[in-house]
Design an enzyme around this catalytic site. Structure first.
Site, PDB file in Angstrom:
ATOM      1  N   ASP A   1       0.818  -1.216   0.000  1.00 13.75           N
ATOM      2  CA  ASP A   1       0.000   0.000   0.000  1.00 13.75           C
ATOM      3  C   ASP A   1       0.854   1.270   0.000  1.00 13.75           C
ATOM      4  O   ASP A   1       2.057   1.215   0.233  1.00 13.75           O
ATOM      5  CB  ASP A   1      -0.885   0.015   1.250  1.00 13.75           C
ATOM      6  CG  ASP A   1      -2.134  -0.821   1.058  1.00 13.75           C
ATOM      7  OD1 ASP A   1      -2.465  -1.113  -0.110  1.00 13.75           O
ATOM      8  OD2 ASP A   1      -2.754  -1.194   2.068  1.00 13.75           O
TER       9      ASP A   1
ATOM     10  N   TYR B   1       7.085 -10.019   7.016  1.00  8.49           N
ATOM     11  CA  TYR B   1       6.895  -8.576   7.153  1.00  8.49           C
ATOM     12  C   TYR B   1       7.526  -8.136   8.470  1.00  8.49           C
ATOM     13  O   TYR B   1       7.546  -8.895   9.441  1.00  8.49           O
ATOM     14  CB  TYR B   1       5.403  -8.218   7.202  1.00  8.49           C
ATOM     15  CG  TYR B   1       4.717  -8.212   5.863  1.00  8.49           C
ATOM     16  CD1 TYR B   1       4.686  -7.067   5.082  1.00  8.49           C
ATOM     17  CD2 TYR B   1       4.083  -9.355   5.380  1.00  8.49           C
ATOM     18  CE1 TYR B   1       4.042  -7.048   3.849  1.00  8.49           C
ATOM     19  CE2 TYR B   1       3.440  -9.346   4.144  1.00  8.49           C
ATOM     20  CZ  TYR B   1       3.432  -8.200   3.393  1.00  8.49           C
ATOM     21  OH  TYR B   1       2.795  -8.183   2.167  1.00  8.49           O
TER      22      TYR B   1
END
Lengths: 254, 254
Positions: A53, A111
């Site tokens: 994003d 992540y």
């Protein structure tokens, strides 16, 4: 045609995200523009392990593309780097075979999320961390992490607006927090992640760290299958797509 | 009128420098614009401890200004912060007396310079460090630092284009290098600095670190009073105005 794998690192601050969209700068568009220049105007489509994003960073995003050019790997790296803006860096280039697929071949993704846990904000880290001035209980956060591990339905921990079809069952192989200077880093490795999932996990961990939820609450949140039970979605600038692993045959190539 | 001291921190990446100029965004202009809003359109001139160039950062720049407003210190901090862009941060606000002068009252200034000493560059540090992939001899660099200390004519270590009138004698109280993760940090504290001086000291230290100059060469470079004998001017993005100290009476105020 040769299939080429690129590991790329990018600073997401100035991007509207990875994926091409009508308005705003994207990583995909910048890389495809660079490739188009190398191919004398011919458009080359790239495929990534997944999207990120706006504001989200990548330390080791993986992409692949097919090219008619025959160029040594090291020269690919140099040529592409020269044509890219400074906030995208080519970490590695490797040639592969056509059975490699950057998206469908992923086996594990890691992540990381950087929490700046200091009283005062830091102007130099404003785009790279989420500043949380509250005292955080690292031990409780790590206990909460153990509840994330394993195979679960992550409905409670994914965006209610998610357009993902099919089940929301994912497997987390490892989740933990550690201290690095004035930061607390959350690392999570799994076979796949739903939309906003890592940022919601972080928002929930912060509730635990601040003592507003007990670690065992995580179990109850899973059972409720209700996004509103989990914590807020943490902001994008602390999030990094850190590492992508491929299946056995392909792992040696990345 | 009340004289107000502000300690500010800024990310120099998106600025054309500290000082107002016809083209480009400057720190001074942004702070003066914020003050003008607080003063219902009345222009308030600010005075800083000194300028910083385009791309150079500040952890603890000090400014002063005079205001007819009577506002508690904590409210000054909040009000100003709200009106400033995200790359300028108000660290502290204190009221003072009119004998305080942010520029003429300085006693000591500390600059730091961050060298990213890793094989690969880091996309997240590109605006905050100078990437030097070469192996650097920290011990030799620290030995060279001892030659910087003391009172010298820094003609060889200042920009030949400098428009400084008068002598180029300055006193360095302390200079040293230390390791911080994958970085080497150079810290230098002195009573004043000439144009580009810290960046030329760094460029020269790097020559020593790479083994191209011996530490003792520093002494010879001083004696030649010739800018071309020193190393290249290191780039701006590694440089931080770290701390400014005022004379005894005023130090307690900052």
């Amino acid at each position: 045609m040769e299939r080429v794998i690129c590991v790329i690192s990018y600073d997401g601050t100035q991007f509207s995200g990875y994926q091409v969209q009508p308005n705003g700068r994207t990583v995909q568009e910048d890389v495809e523009n660079a490739l188009q220049k190398m191919h004398k105007g011919k458009f080359i489509r790239i495929t990534a392990s997944g999207r990120t994003d706006a504001g989200v960073h990548a330390k080791g995003q993986v992409i692949h593309f097919d090219s008619p050019l025959v160029i040594p790997e090291e020269n690919w790296k140099k040529a592409l780097q020269t044509l890219l803006p400074k906030d995208i860096r080519i970490v590695d280039v490797q040639k592969t075979t056509e059975d490699f697929h950057a998206r469908y071949g992923t086996k594990r993704k890691e992540y990381r999320y950087r929490i700046l846990n200091s009283v005062d904000p830091d102007v130099f880290k404003r785009n790279y961390t989420f500043h949380v001035p509250d005292k955080l209980d690292l031990q409780a956060m790590n206990e909460a992490c153990t509840y994330f591990e394993g195979t679960h339905d992550f409905t409670s921990f994914s965006s209610a607006k998610s357009d993902v079809k099919g089940d929301k069952v994912r497997t987390i192989y490892e989740a933990y927090c550690y201290v690095d200077g004035d930061e607390i880093i959350f690392s999570v490795t799994g076979n796949g992640f739903l939309y906003n999932m890592v940022r919601i996990l972080v928002g929930t961990l912060l509730e635990v760290g601040k003592g507003r939820k007990t670690p065992a609450t995580i179990q109850e949140i899973f059972e409720m299958n209700d996004r509103s039970q989990a914590g807020k979605t943490a902001p994008p600038q602390g999030l990094y797509l850190w590492d992508v692993d491929y299946n056995e045959k392909q792992r040696s190539q990345v």
